[in-house]
Design a protein around this motif. Structure first.
Motif, PDB file in Angstrom:
ATOM      1  N   ALA A   7       4.079  -7.617  -8.115  1.00 40.74           N
ATOM      2  CA  ALA A   7       4.742  -7.019  -6.952  1.00 40.74           C
ATOM      3  C   ALA A   7       5.629  -8.073  -6.327  1.00 40.74           C
ATOM      4  N   HIS A  10       6.979  -9.184  -0.745  1.00 42.44           N
ATOM      5  CA  HIS A  10       7.198  -8.502   0.534  1.00 42.44           C
ATOM      6  C   HIS A  10       6.331  -9.107   1.632  1.00 42.44           C
ATOM      7  N   GLN A  36      11.687  -8.528  -9.844  1.00 37.16           N
ATOM      8  CA  GLN A  36      10.782  -7.390  -9.994  1.00 37.16           C
ATOM      9  C   GLN A  36      11.289  -6.396 -11.033  1.00 37.16           C
ATOM     10  N   TYR A  40       9.314  -4.181 -13.930  1.00 39.30           N
ATOM     11  CA  TYR A  40       9.439  -2.756 -14.245  1.00 39.30           C
ATOM     12  C   TYR A  40       9.474  -2.567 -15.763  1.00 39.30           C
ATOM     13  N   CYS A  52       1.076  -2.476 -10.725  1.00 40.44           N
ATOM     14  CA  CYS A  52       2.474  -2.934 -10.710  1.00 40.44           C
ATOM     15  C   CYS A  52       3.275  -2.156  -9.678  1.00 40.44           C
ATOM     16  N   GLU A  53       4.156  -2.855  -8.989  1.00 44.85           N
ATOM     17  CA  GLU A  53       5.182  -2.196  -8.190  1.00 44.85           C
ATOM     18  C   GLU A  53       6.282  -1.752  -9.147  1.00 44.85           C
ATOM     19  N   LEU A  76       6.380   0.548  -1.294  1.00 43.79           N
ATOM     20  CA  LEU A  76       6.577  -0.811  -0.787  1.00 43.79           C
ATOM     21  C   LEU A  76       7.996  -1.094  -0.320  1.00 43.79           C
ATOM     22  N   THR A  77       8.943  -0.296  -0.729  1.00 39.96           N
ATOM     23  CA  THR A  77      10.321  -0.502  -0.280  1.00 39.96           C
ATOM     24  C   THR A  77      10.963   0.834   0.043  1.00 39.96           C
ATOM     25  N   GLY A 223      10.126   1.142  -4.476  1.00 42.98           N
ATOM     26  CA  GLY A 223       8.969   0.613  -5.189  1.00 42.98           C
ATOM     27  C   GLY A 223       7.697   1.371  -4.849  1.00 42.98           C
ATOM     28  N   ILE A 225       3.391   1.740  -6.082  1.00 40.91           N
ATOM     29  CA  ILE A 225       2.310   1.081  -6.810  1.00 40.91           C
ATOM     30  C   ILE A 225       1.747   2.023  -7.879  1.00 40.91           C
ATOM     31  N   TYR A 284       2.458   5.206   4.167  1.00 42.27           N
ATOM     32  CA  TYR A 284       1.823   5.456   2.878  1.00 42.27           C
ATOM     33  C   TYR A 284       1.121   6.814   2.929  1.00 42.27           C
TER      34      TYR A 284
END
Length: 328
Positions: A7, A10, A36, A40, A52-53, A76-77, A223, A225, A284
């Motif tokens: 990840a 952040h 990142q 991917y 993984c992000e 996350l983004t 992003g 998870i 989230y």
């Protein structure tokens, strides 16, 4: 149980990285694969990490094709679109509709930034995407996927940077989605064009995105998870444990937005979103993000990246922090 995780760095997961927070029953081992985007590709092609992000559109395409990992609704983004769509001063592009009939560069057709931007152009501004030629200079993360007919690949050795400089494309995405890099993802790859030479077609992107959000509830995420299927299946408590630990880490960070103790460009951008989306700019959970999840799925279908008739719950868990209780 030790879990490898890739990840980005952040601020809102800093307390997970440094061990102040940890998921119940698990230990996270953070690994650094480079940018990142390289993670991917490693996750899609090699399932290289336990957690993984992953870019959202890339994840959904891979999952539909049988990828052995599932997403938790941990986003996350986030940011509004359109942004960083750069045009040549001599391209004759002053409005979104002027993009029709033009050649636009993007690193790869299926990247999440491009999916969200095309969705906004089509659904909010009435742009006919089929009348645009999309020029790409990198491969798709998911290999072997069928692409629409109006995609053109740059010749070997050419990049969006050179094509834009020479006037062979009229516009291009900025930053890592296009002009901000050359070559394939890897360390040191972010060495691209001087974007100051071009014009940002949407300098008011924040206002446009905010209006779209207020009208539709769509708050674009990037992003997300993902976790290996085998781990989630063997440990039914793990999803809730990870959800709660990421939520706790985020709440360690949120006071920084309120006190303006902002140390990164991303943090400053999230602070600017608070007046629009509320005190938590990174919500989230499935229910809190349902409109955005459905918009991402419908956009990938509209753009020829996924077949129709899919359910969002096949891709994203409906559970979230405190949305359901699981025991182990």
């Amino acid at each position: 149980m030790k879990l490898t995780i890739a990840a980005a760095g952040h601020s809102h997961i800093a307390s997970l990285r440094d061990g102040r927070r940890r998921p119940d029953g698990a230990e996270l081992e953070f690994v650094d694969p480079g940018p990142q985007v390289a993670a991917y590709r490693a996750m899609i092609r090699e399932v290289a990490f336990d957690v993984c992000e992953l870019a959202a559109a890339t994840y959904m395409i891979a999952r539909q094709r049988g990828a052995p990992f599932r997403a938790l609704p941990i986003f996350l983004t986030r940011r509004f679109h359109p942004s960083n769509l750069m045009v040549r001063p001599d391209a004759g592009i002053a409005t979104a509709k002027d993009l029709e009939g033009k050649r636009i560069g993007v690193r790869a057709y299926s990247i999440t930034t491009a999916v969200w931007t095309r969705a906004f152009l089509q659904n909010a501004l009435g742009v006919d995407l089929s009348r645009i030629t999309w020029v790409v200079d990198d491969e798709e993360h998911v290999q072997g996927m069928a692409l629409p007919p109006n995609i053109e690949h740059a010749a070997p050795g050419e990049s969006l940077v050179s094509l834009m400089a020479e006037g062979r494309i009229d516009a291009a995405f900025g930053s890592a989605a296009g002009l901000g890099r050359t070559g394939k993802p890897g360390r040191g790859w972010e060495s691209g064009a001087d974007e100051d030479a071009y014009i940002n077609l949407f300098p008011n992107a924040l206002d446009l995105g905010a209006n779209w959000y207020q009208q539709t509830g769509i708050y674009p995420f990037h992003g997300v998870i993902v976790v290996k299927d085998e781990l989630l299946d063997a440990n039914p408590w793990l999803a809730a444990s990870l959800m709660n630990s990421f939520e706790a880490a985020k709440h360690d960070w949120l006071p920084d937005l309120r006190t303006r103790a902002l140390t990164t460009k991303d943090d400053r951008e999230y602070a600017s979103l608070v007046p629009i989306v509320g005190p938590d700019p990174l919500p989230y959970g499935y229910r809190a993000n349902r409109a955005s999840i459905e918009a991402m799925m419908s956009s990938t279908v509209q753009q020829g990246l996924l077949p129709s008739g899919l359910s969002t719950t096949d891709y994203f868990s409906e559970s979230g922090p405190c949305e359901e209780t699981q025991s182990r």
